[in-house]
Design a protein around this motif. Structure first.
Motif, PDB file in Angstrom:
ATOM      1  N   LEU A 136       6.730 -12.207  -1.459  1.00  0.00           N
ATOM      2  CA  LEU A 136       6.920 -11.041  -2.312  1.00  0.00           C
ATOM      3  C   LEU A 136       5.925  -9.986  -1.884  1.00  0.00           C
ATOM      4  O   LEU A 136       4.718 -10.232  -1.847  1.00  0.00           O
ATOM      5  CB  LEU A 136       6.668 -11.423  -3.778  1.00  0.00           C
ATOM      6  N   HIS A 137       6.437  -8.822  -1.486  1.00  0.00           N
ATOM      7  CA  HIS A 137       5.542  -7.747  -1.098  1.00  0.00           C
ATOM      8  C   HIS A 137       6.075  -6.462  -1.696  1.00  0.00           C
ATOM      9  O   HIS A 137       7.113  -5.965  -1.307  1.00  0.00           O
ATOM     10  CB  HIS A 137       5.499  -7.647   0.442  1.00  0.00           C
ATOM     11  N   ALA A 138       5.369  -5.958  -2.684  1.00  0.00           N
ATOM     12  CA  ALA A 138       5.832  -4.737  -3.330  1.00  0.00           C
ATOM     13  C   ALA A 138       4.654  -3.798  -3.472  1.00  0.00           C
ATOM     14  O   ALA A 138       3.522  -4.220  -3.656  1.00  0.00           O
ATOM     15  CB  ALA A 138       6.405  -5.058  -4.709  1.00  0.00           C
ATOM     16  N   ARG A 139       4.955  -2.524  -3.368  1.00  0.00           N
ATOM     17  CA  ARG A 139       3.875  -1.539  -3.365  1.00  0.00           C
ATOM     18  C   ARG A 139       4.384  -0.273  -4.010  1.00  0.00           C
ATOM     19  O   ARG A 139       5.515   0.127  -3.808  1.00  0.00           O
ATOM     20  CB  ARG A 139       3.520  -1.271  -1.902  1.00  0.00           C
ATOM     21  N   CYS A 140       3.530   0.318  -4.800  1.00  0.00           N
ATOM     22  CA  CYS A 140       3.924   1.580  -5.419  1.00  0.00           C
ATOM     23  C   CYS A 140       3.087   2.677  -4.782  1.00  0.00           C
ATOM     24  O   CYS A 140       1.860   2.623  -4.808  1.00  0.00           O
ATOM     25  CB  CYS A 140       3.667   1.507  -6.918  1.00  0.00           C
ATOM     26  N   GLU A 141       3.737   3.638  -4.178  1.00  0.00           N
ATOM     27  CA  GLU A 141       2.998   4.687  -3.473  1.00  0.00           C
ATOM     28  C   GLU A 141       2.402   5.691  -4.435  1.00  0.00           C
ATOM     29  O   GLU A 141       2.865   5.851  -5.561  1.00  0.00           O
ATOM     30  CB  GLU A 141       3.941   5.418  -2.510  1.00  0.00           C
ATOM     31  N   ARG A 142       1.432   6.385  -3.969  1.00  0.00           N
ATOM     32  CA  ARG A 142       0.835   7.461  -4.773  1.00  0.00           C
ATOM     33  C   ARG A 142       1.892   8.495  -5.039  1.00  0.00           C
ATOM     34  O   ARG A 142       2.586   8.929  -4.141  1.00  0.00           O
ATOM     35  CB  ARG A 142      -0.302   8.144  -3.994  1.00  0.00           C
ATOM     36  N   GLY A 143       1.988   8.889  -6.262  1.00  0.00           N
ATOM     37  CA  GLY A 143       2.917   9.979  -6.559  1.00  0.00           C
ATOM     38  C   GLY A 143       4.293   9.517  -6.955  1.00  0.00           C
ATOM     39  O   GLY A 143       5.038  10.276  -7.581  1.00  0.00           O
ATOM     40  N   SER A 144       4.669   8.292  -6.638  1.00  0.00           N
ATOM     41  CA  SER A 144       6.008   7.857  -7.039  1.00  0.00           C
ATOM     42  C   SER A 144       5.937   7.301  -8.451  1.00  0.00           C
ATOM     43  O   SER A 144       4.879   6.878  -8.899  1.00  0.00           O
ATOM     44  CB  SER A 144       6.535   6.805  -6.069  1.00  0.00           C
ATOM     45  N   PRO A 145       7.064   7.306  -9.169  1.00  0.00           N
ATOM     46  CA  PRO A 145       7.021   6.788 -10.546  1.00  0.00           C
ATOM     47  C   PRO A 145       6.824   5.273 -10.543  1.00  0.00           C
ATOM     48  O   PRO A 145       6.918   4.607  -9.533  1.00  0.00           O
ATOM     49  CB  PRO A 145       8.390   7.162 -11.108  1.00  0.00           C
ATOM     50  N   ARG A 146       6.597   4.764 -11.721  1.00  0.00           N
ATOM     51  CA  ARG A 146       6.344   3.330 -11.857  1.00  0.00           C
ATOM     52  C   ARG A 146       7.535   2.528 -11.362  1.00  0.00           C
ATOM     53  O   ARG A 146       8.668   2.850 -11.711  1.00  0.00           O
ATOM     54  CB  ARG A 146       6.119   3.036 -13.337  1.00  0.00           C
TER      55      ARG A 146
END
Lengths: 104, 462
Positions: B162-172
């Motif tokens: 499992l590899h998930a990432r939330c980028e800066r600026g994108s919504p939750r």
């Protein structure tokens, strides 16, 4: 493990490890149905230990043989249950298939 | 005149007691549970073979009789659910099957979670717990149990990534089971060995030792191993945050040496654009946490405000093994499995007209139906006769849907008109599978496990 007496083979307590109500209650039911049995019951000495004591008292036959016969009876009952359920499921599936064909 | 001495006739020879069969009230006690207003009565099943010996009735289990009387009727069968009736079996066996279905049928579930990076708000252990509860769509019979000191290999482990990432600026973002990818070749995380001087040409050791790829096996060629549902929410990742305030190490005046200074690490980038330079110190990058320096002095950390991490990320590997529900509920193959006895509603007297309407309205599930009696045979020439045409009677239409709420016997004297009962040897079984195996196979496996237990007892005794 059997706790009994060599003189009187018709009564004994069998201590089974790694067992619980699942097997013990079913065995007790089958044992009760056997006409040679005068008394049978089971107890769980402590719920944290997986150990069951089954007590069997018979009208003369050795208790071990009666217990073995009951286990075998239980196995036969299970086999019959399994085959009946399989058959019923197959019939249901074919009936469903026929109905689907009819709708089509 | 002397009266003739009345001859004593044994009660069994009286004409109205059938020999070899139980009188009806005893038969009722033996085969039905009477659900009265206070509590059910006659709930125990009379199993003792000699229970009715005095009556000349043999209560013992004859295998032949059981075989002849036992019936199974399947009511509903879908991919995940099954409802069927078992008639002629006893509660002890039905309960044994239910217990085995819940606790002793093996399944595969995630047990070990190797976390490479977790900067989300969900703690590692909470994440691991949630991953363990995800149902996997894989047949557990194709795998072996992992015994202690066993190497994780392709026969006893399934590896997911499992590899998930939330980028800066994108919504939750929501991390769902869709992102759980199967690794058929085993673990990709490299084991750090103690000897770094190992031969660089030798295979790098990972956390599992797969001898061959799992998708070369015929069972997995066309169907990859996936979780049963691909929309289960595992975690939510938010974007990075600006940190308005700052964190200062609070050091006791008396201590000036570096050893008592506390520094701390978290991956963050702190920007404080609105704070003036003389009361903050801005720092970027990583700051090391040098452990708790507790030397009795009044040292602490004064963190004023929350810090957000830049781009919350989860990177982990999950290993699934085989287990049974007894160890942990995540290994239970059924959402649940339950049974109930067939309800039977008997009208002891004819219930007509107003009472019939009342009864019909009382029942919340619609067990009763109103039947018109006196239909069609009366000629209407008078209003008096007209009223007679409207006579109604209550009948029991759907006893199977009775939930035993006892609403129909509430109130004065209703329990003399109705009798709520349960048939002791008719069980309505419902099995809801979580998806690893279809329910009919689950039941067959459960019966097989009971047989194996008996075999084990027999071999112990011999």
């Amino acid at each position: 493990m059997e706790h009994g007496s060599f003189q009187d083979e018709s009564q004994a307590t069998f201590s089974l490890t790694d067992e619980d109500h699942t097997l013990a209650n079913s065995l007790r039911y089958i044992l009760n149905q056997d006409p040679r049995v005068t008394f049978c019951g089971y107890s769980i000495p402590h719920p944290s230990d997986a150990r069951v004591n089954i007590r069997v008292q018979t009208t003369g036959d050795p208790a071990r043989d009666v217990l073995k016969d009951s286990c075998q009876d239980l196995m036969l009952v299970c086999q019959h249950v399994r085959s009946t359920v399989d058959q019923a499921v197959m019939e249901f599936k074919s009936k469903q298939g026929v109905e689907l064909m009819k709708i089509k | 005149m002397k009266e003739q001495k009345t001859t004593k006739v044994p009660v069994w020879d009286l004409p109205d007691v059938p020999k070899g069969k139980l009188p009806p009230h005893l038969q009722l006690q033996r085969t039905r549970v009477l659900c009265t207003f206070d509590a059910p009565t006659h709930t125990e099943s009379i199993q003792y073979s000699g229970a009715y010996a005095a009556m000349g009735v043999d209560n013992s289990l004859r295998l032949e009789e059981f075989r002849n009387n036992f019936r199974v009727e399947v009511i509903k069968l879908t991919e995940d659910d099954m409802e069927f009736d078992m008639i002629g079996i006893d509660a002890a066996l039905a309960n044994a099957f239910r217990r085995i279905l819940i606790a002793e049928l093996p399944t595969m579930a995630i047990e070990k979670v190797l976390v490479a990076n977790n900067t989300s708000v969900i703690q590692d252990e909470v994440l691991a717990h949630r991953l363990g509860l995800i149902p996997l769509k894989v047949d557990p019979r194709l795998f072996n149990y992992m015994i202690e000191n066993d190497e994780p290999n392709e026969k006893n482990t399934i590896v997911f990534k499992l590899h998930a990432r939330c980028e800066r600026g994108s919504p939750r973002i929501k991390v769902t089971t869709n992102e759980l990818k199967w690794l058929p070749n085993g673990s990709e995380l490299i084991l750090s060995t103690e000897k770094p001087t190992q031969d660089s040409t030798s295979k790098t050791k990972t956390y599992t030792s797969f001898n061959c790829r799992q998708d070369t096996l015929p069972e997995f060629l066309d169907n990859p191993i996936v979780p049963k549902h691909d929309d289960i929410l595992i975690a939510k990742l938010g974007p990075g945050q600006y940190v308005r305030n700052f964190a200062t190490p609070l050091v006791n005046e008396t201590s000036t040496n570096e050893a008592s200074a506390i520094s701390f690490t978290f991956p963050c980038m702190i920007e404080s654009p609105h704070v003036s330079s003389n009361d903050t110190f801005s720092f970027g990058g990583f700051i090391k946490l040098a452990g708790a320096v507790g030397s009795g002095k009044n040292e602490g950390l004064n963190v004023m405000g929350t810090s957000g991490s830049v781009g919350m990320e989860i990177e982990l590997e999950a290993h699934a093994v085989k287990g049974v529900g007894k160890t942990h509920a995540k290994w239970s193959p059924v959402a649940t499995a339950w049974y109930r006895m067939l309800p039977e509603v008997v009208l002891l007297q004819d219930i007509e007209d107003g009472m019939a309407e009342e009864l019909f309205k009382k029942c919340p599930v619609g067990v009763f139906d109103i039947e018109d009696i006196g239909k069609g045979s009366l000629i209407v020439f008078d209003q008096f006769i007209d009223r007679q045409l409207g006579r109604k009677r209550a009948t029991v239409a759907r006893p199977r849907s009775c939930t035993l709420c006892r609403e129909c016997i509430r109130g004065d004297d209703w329990d003399k008109l109705l009798s709520l009962r349960r048939v002791k040897d008719h069980f309505i079984f419902t099995i809801e599978s979580t998806g690893a195996l279809p329910p009919e196979i689950l039941f067959t496996e459960a019966v097989q496990i009971l047989e194996e237990k008996c075999e084990r007892v027999i071999s112990e005794l011999s």
